[in-house]
Design a protein around this motif. Structure first.
Motif, PDB file in Angstrom:
ATOM      1  N   ILE A  92       0.862  -1.187   0.000  1.00 53.52           N
ATOM      2  CA  ILE A  92       0.000   0.000   0.000  1.00 53.52           C
ATOM      3  C   ILE A  92       0.893   1.230   0.000  1.00 53.52           C
ATOM      4  O   ILE A  92       1.693   1.436   0.918  1.00 53.52           O
ATOM      5  CB  ILE A  92      -0.932   0.008   1.229  1.00 53.52           C
ATOM      6  N   VAL A  93       0.754   2.045  -1.034  1.00 49.81           N
ATOM      7  CA  VAL A  93       1.630   3.212  -1.185  1.00 49.81           C
ATOM      8  C   VAL A  93       0.911   4.533  -0.937  1.00 49.81           C
ATOM      9  O   VAL A  93       1.554   5.570  -0.787  1.00 49.81           O
ATOM     10  CB  VAL A  93       2.273   3.227  -2.587  1.00 49.81           C
ATOM     11  N   ARG A  94      -0.408   4.503  -0.898  1.00 46.43           N
ATOM     12  CA  ARG A  94      -1.132   5.745  -0.607  1.00 46.43           C
ATOM     13  C   ARG A  94      -2.567   5.425  -0.207  1.00 46.43           C
ATOM     14  O   ARG A  94      -3.080   4.348  -0.496  1.00 46.43           O
ATOM     15  CB  ARG A  94      -1.129   6.704  -1.807  1.00 46.43           C
ATOM     16  N   ILE A  95      -3.168   6.392   0.489  1.00 44.95           N
ATOM     17  CA  ILE A  95      -4.574   6.312   0.856  1.00 44.95           C
ATOM     18  C   ILE A  95      -5.300   7.451   0.158  1.00 44.95           C
ATOM     19  O   ILE A  95      -4.897   8.621   0.264  1.00 44.95           O
ATOM     20  CB  ILE A  95      -4.756   6.425   2.388  1.00 44.95           C
ATOM     21  N   GLU A  96      -6.335   7.109  -0.580  1.00 49.09           N
ATOM     22  CA  GLU A  96      -7.108   8.136  -1.272  1.00 49.09           C
ATOM     23  C   GLU A  96      -7.829   9.020  -0.246  1.00 49.09           C
ATOM     24  O   GLU A  96      -8.055   8.623   0.903  1.00 49.09           O
ATOM     25  CB  GLU A  96      -8.137   7.481  -2.206  1.00 49.09           C
ATOM     26  N   GLU A  97      -8.170  10.225  -0.662  1.00 49.47           N
ATOM     27  CA  GLU A  97      -8.854  11.155   0.234  1.00 49.47           C
ATOM     28  C   GLU A  97     -10.136  10.527   0.780  1.00 49.47           C
ATOM     29  O   GLU A  97     -10.930   9.948   0.034  1.00 49.47           O
ATOM     30  CB  GLU A  97      -9.185  12.457  -0.503  1.00 49.47           C
ATOM     31  N   ARG A  98     -10.329  10.657   2.085  1.00 57.40           N
ATOM     32  CA  ARG A  98     -11.487  10.058   2.741  1.00 57.40           C
ATOM     33  C   ARG A  98     -12.704  10.973   2.649  1.00 57.40           C
ATOM     34  O   ARG A  98     -12.598  12.179   2.878  1.00 57.40           O
ATOM     35  CB  ARG A  98     -11.162   9.776   4.209  1.00 57.40           C
ATOM     36  N   ASP A  99     -13.863  10.381   2.351  1.00 58.27           N
ATOM     37  CA  ASP A  99     -15.112  11.148   2.311  1.00 58.27           C
ATOM     38  C   ASP A  99     -15.623  11.412   3.721  1.00 58.27           C
ATOM     39  O   ASP A  99     -16.084  12.512   4.031  1.00 58.27           O
ATOM     40  CB  ASP A  99     -16.177  10.393   1.508  1.00 58.27           C
ATOM     41  N   THR A 100     -15.577  10.405   4.566  1.00 59.54           N
ATOM     42  CA  THR A 100     -16.004  10.532   5.962  1.00 59.54           C
ATOM     43  C   THR A 100     -15.055   9.746   6.844  1.00 59.54           C
ATOM     44  O   THR A 100     -14.387   8.812   6.376  1.00 59.54           O
ATOM     45  CB  THR A 100     -17.437  10.002   6.185  1.00 59.54           C
ATOM     46  N   VAL A 101     -15.006  10.127   8.111  1.00 56.28           N
ATOM     47  CA  VAL A 101     -14.189   9.413   9.087  1.00 56.28           C
ATOM     48  C   VAL A 101     -14.974   9.328  10.387  1.00 56.28           C
ATOM     49  O   VAL A 101     -15.349  10.355  10.960  1.00 56.28           O
ATOM     50  CB  VAL A 101     -12.840  10.111   9.334  1.00 56.28           C
ATOM     51  N   LEU A 102     -15.249   8.119  10.859  1.00 53.14           N
ATOM     52  CA  LEU A 102     -15.903   7.926  12.150  1.00 53.14           C
ATOM     53  C   LEU A 102     -14.820   7.748  13.201  1.00 53.14           C
ATOM     54  O   LEU A 102     -13.972   6.866  13.094  1.00 53.14           O
ATOM     55  CB  LEU A 102     -16.814   6.696  12.117  1.00 53.14           C
ATOM     56  N   ARG A 103     -14.883   8.599  14.232  1.00 58.28           N
ATOM     57  CA  ARG A 103     -13.842   8.597  15.254  1.00 58.28           C
ATOM     58  C   ARG A 103     -14.451   8.411  16.633  1.00 58.28           C
ATOM     59  O   ARG A 103     -15.629   8.656  16.843  1.00 58.28           O
ATOM     60  CB  ARG A 103     -13.078   9.932  15.261  1.00 58.28           C
ATOM     61  N   ASP A 121     -21.210   5.820   5.197  1.00 61.08           N
ATOM     62  CA  ASP A 121     -22.234   6.869   5.081  1.00 61.08           C
ATOM     63  C   ASP A 121     -23.401   6.651   6.037  1.00 61.08           C
ATOM     64  O   ASP A 121     -24.337   7.446   6.055  1.00 61.08           O
ATOM     65  CB  ASP A 121     -22.750   6.990   3.643  1.00 61.08           C
ATOM     66  N   GLN A 122     -23.347   5.581   6.839  1.00 61.53           N
ATOM     67  CA  GLN A 122     -24.437   5.327   7.783  1.00 61.53           C
ATOM     68  C   GLN A 122     -23.878   4.658   9.045  1.00 61.53           C
ATOM     69  O   GLN A 122     -23.043   3.758   8.964  1.00 61.53           O
ATOM     70  CB  GLN A 122     -25.480   4.409   7.141  1.00 61.53           C
ATOM     71  N   LEU A 123     -24.349   5.142  10.196  1.00 58.28           N
ATOM     72  CA  LEU A 123     -23.968   4.541  11.470  1.00 58.28           C
ATOM     73  C   LEU A 123     -25.174   3.826  12.051  1.00 58.28           C
ATOM     74  O   LEU A 123     -26.197   4.449  12.349  1.00 58.28           O
ATOM     75  CB  LEU A 123     -23.476   5.611  12.446  1.00 58.28           C
ATOM     76  N   VAL A 124     -25.072   2.512  12.196  1.00 56.93           N
ATOM     77  CA  VAL A 124     -26.149   1.694  12.740  1.00 56.93           C
ATOM     78  C   VAL A 124     -25.848   1.452  14.215  1.00 56.93           C
ATOM     79  O   VAL A 124     -24.885   0.765  14.556  1.00 56.93           O
ATOM     80  CB  VAL A 124     -26.283   0.363  11.983  1.00 56.93           C
ATOM     81  N   ILE A 125     -26.676   2.047  15.077  1.00 55.80           N
ATOM     82  CA  ILE A 125     -26.484   1.931  16.516  1.00 55.80           C
ATOM     83  C   ILE A 125     -27.364   0.796  17.012  1.00 55.80           C
ATOM     84  O   ILE A 125     -28.595   0.888  16.987  1.00 55.80           O
ATOM     85  CB  ILE A 125     -26.848   3.246  17.221  1.00 55.80           C
ATOM     86  N   GLY A 150     -20.780  13.232   9.807  1.00 56.06           N
ATOM     87  CA  GLY A 150     -21.592  13.377   8.608  1.00 56.06           C
ATOM     88  C   GLY A 150     -22.238  12.086   8.165  1.00 56.06           C
ATOM     89  O   GLY A 150     -22.531  11.906   6.970  1.00 56.06           O
ATOM     90  N   LEU A 151     -22.496  11.180   9.112  1.00 55.81           N
ATOM     91  CA  LEU A 151     -23.141   9.902   8.799  1.00 55.81           C
ATOM     92  C   LEU A 151     -24.617   9.958   9.177  1.00 55.81           C
ATOM     93  O   LEU A 151     -24.994  10.608  10.153  1.00 55.81           O
ATOM     94  CB  LEU A 151     -22.481   8.752   9.560  1.00 55.81           C
ATOM     95  N   ASP A 152     -25.436   9.250   8.416  1.00 56.37           N
ATOM     96  CA  ASP A 152     -26.858   9.118   8.753  1.00 56.37           C
ATOM     97  C   ASP A 152     -27.000   8.059   9.843  1.00 56.37           C
ATOM     98  O   ASP A 152     -26.485   6.946   9.692  1.00 56.37           O
ATOM     99  CB  ASP A 152     -27.669   8.701   7.526  1.00 56.37           C
ATOM    100  N   PRO A 153     -27.692   8.361  10.943  1.00 57.50           N
ATOM    101  CA  PRO A 153     -27.857   7.361  12.002  1.00 57.50           C
ATOM    102  C   PRO A 153     -29.057   6.451  11.748  1.00 57.50           C
ATOM    103  O   PRO A 153     -30.055   6.864  11.143  1.00 57.50           O
ATOM    104  CB  PRO A 153     -28.069   8.213  13.252  1.00 57.50           C
ATOM    105  N   LEU A 154     -28.955   5.217  12.199  1.00 58.59           N
ATOM    106  CA  LEU A 154     -30.060   4.264  12.188  1.00 58.59           C
ATOM    107  C   LEU A 154     -30.022   3.534  13.519  1.00 58.59           C
ATOM    108  O   LEU A 154     -28.983   3.003  13.915  1.00 58.59           O
ATOM    109  CB  LEU A 154     -29.923   3.268  11.034  1.00 58.59           C
ATOM    110  N   LEU A 155     -31.144   3.516  14.214  1.00 61.53           N
ATOM    111  CA  LEU A 155     -31.229   2.869  15.515  1.00 61.53           C
ATOM    112  C   LEU A 155     -31.888   1.504  15.358  1.00 61.53           C
ATOM    113  O   LEU A 155     -33.006   1.401  14.842  1.00 61.53           O
ATOM    114  CB  LEU A 155     -32.027   3.745  16.478  1.00 61.53           C
TER     115      LEU A 155
END
Length: 340
Positions: A92-103, A121-125, A150-155
């Motif tokens: 692996i020589v590079r990482i493309e730009e990330r659209d979202t990052v969950l931290r 793009d979605q966080l399922v809780i 910037g993720l859509d939540p789903l419970l």
């Protein structure tokens, strides 16, 4: 006093030949324009599993990557042997730009962020309604992390056969968080197919991250969604009321009908030390205009907050009071206020 070397000058001094090459050093790095890009689906002790079209490639991180971290969901550029044949290893020589990052951080006092997954793009809780008891504070924190990333939540509420979901859901109706109620067979432990199908409908065509406490049925849900996933499942400790960690690392699994689910290890805390509470109000567009009358530096959870008058005037709509209380509950979940 004259010496034996007085007759010598600079031209008489012989330089010892350098052992290093004479080619000048350069900071330029190869562009790797021919790098093959794939999605990182697994990380295990310095080895990465990367999906490229119809094949799976094993890879390691190249030295030129430095300290750049590679996480599940990353789009990684690779060189070397990317055939995916047994025994081969790409770099692996590079990482493309990330659209979202969950931290998340270790706790609220720790501002060092830990990346859970990239490009979702979605966080399922996932939370159980009983065995173990639901923890609204944990759900609130996950919602804050979703909004921040910037993720859509789903419970997803599991074990609805053990408790009525309405009591728990009333805390989230004002937030308009979509939800799915799942029941299971008490004898076999199998999930109700109707609930699984409803969850699947929310996941098709998306990259969804599943988070939740250990023992809430997250891995059981993944096994029902993805045939042959074979994620380990475990029971809840009868003494502590907590589940046993069964998933030890995050892994991305492809859904049969399109899309990806990222199963993550069960968590017992979700630190928000990296999140700025001042940004929370941006996710409440109906309340945002009311902040114009707030005093400078208003936390939106204090006696002089302008939002109280805004909501009381009815300009925030009939759901204004509940929406305001939801905002303040999320703020308290970040600051550690026990009123949440």
């Amino acid at each position: 006093m004259s010496g034996r070397y007085d007759h010598l000058d600079e031209s008489s001094v012989r330089e010892r030949p350098s052992r290093r090459g004479t080619r000048p050093r350069t900071k330029d790095r190869p562009s790797h324009e021919d790098a093959v890009v794939g999605m990182v689906t697994g990380v295990d002790r310095g080895r990465y599993t990367v999906r490229v079209e119809d094949r799976t490639v094993s890879a390691m991180r190249a030295r030129e990557m430095g300290r750049t971290r590679v996480v599940v969901g990353d789009r990684a550029g690779m060189v070397g042997d990317t055939s995916g044949d047994e025994g081969t290893l790409a770099r692996i020589v590079r990482i493309e730009e990330r659209d979202t990052v969950l931290r998340r951080s270790a706790d609220d006092s720790d501002t060092v962020e830990r990346i859970i997954v990239a490009n979702a793009d979605q966080l399922v809780i996932v939370t159980a309604l009983a065995d173990p008891e639901p923890r609204a504070r944990m759900v609130d924190r996950c919602l804050v992390a979703a909004y921040d990333a910037g993720l859509d939540p789903l419970l997803v509420l599991t074990k609805a056969d053990l408790a009525d979901p309405d009591l728990f859901l009333r805390h989230y109706r004002a937030l308009e968080v979509p939800h799915v109620v799942s029941r299971s067979d008490g004898d076999s432990g199998e999930l109700d197919p109707a609930g699984v199908d409803e969850v699947r409908a929310h996941l098709v065509g998306r990259t969804s991250v599943l988070v939740g406490h250990s023992g809430v049925g997250k891995s059981t849900l993944v096994n029902a969604l993805v045939p042959f996933a074979d994620r380990a499942t475990g029971a809840v400790n009868a003494v502590t009321g907590r589940g046993r960690h069964t998933s030890t690392s995050a892994v991305a699994l492809e859904l049969p009908d399109g899309g990806w689910v990222v199963d993550t290890p069960g968590v017992r805390s979700f630190g928000l030390g990296h999140v700025d509470p001042d940004t929370f109000i941006e996710h409440f567009e109906d309340l945002l205009p009311g902040t114009e009358d707030c005093p400078r530096g208003c936390s939106h959870d204090e006696p002089d907050c302008g939002l109280d008058a805004w909501v009381a005037s009815g300009r925030a709509g009939p759901a204004g009071p509940e929406r305001l209380e939801s905002l303040r509950r999320l703020l308290r979940s970040r600051t550690g206020d026990e009123r949440s």
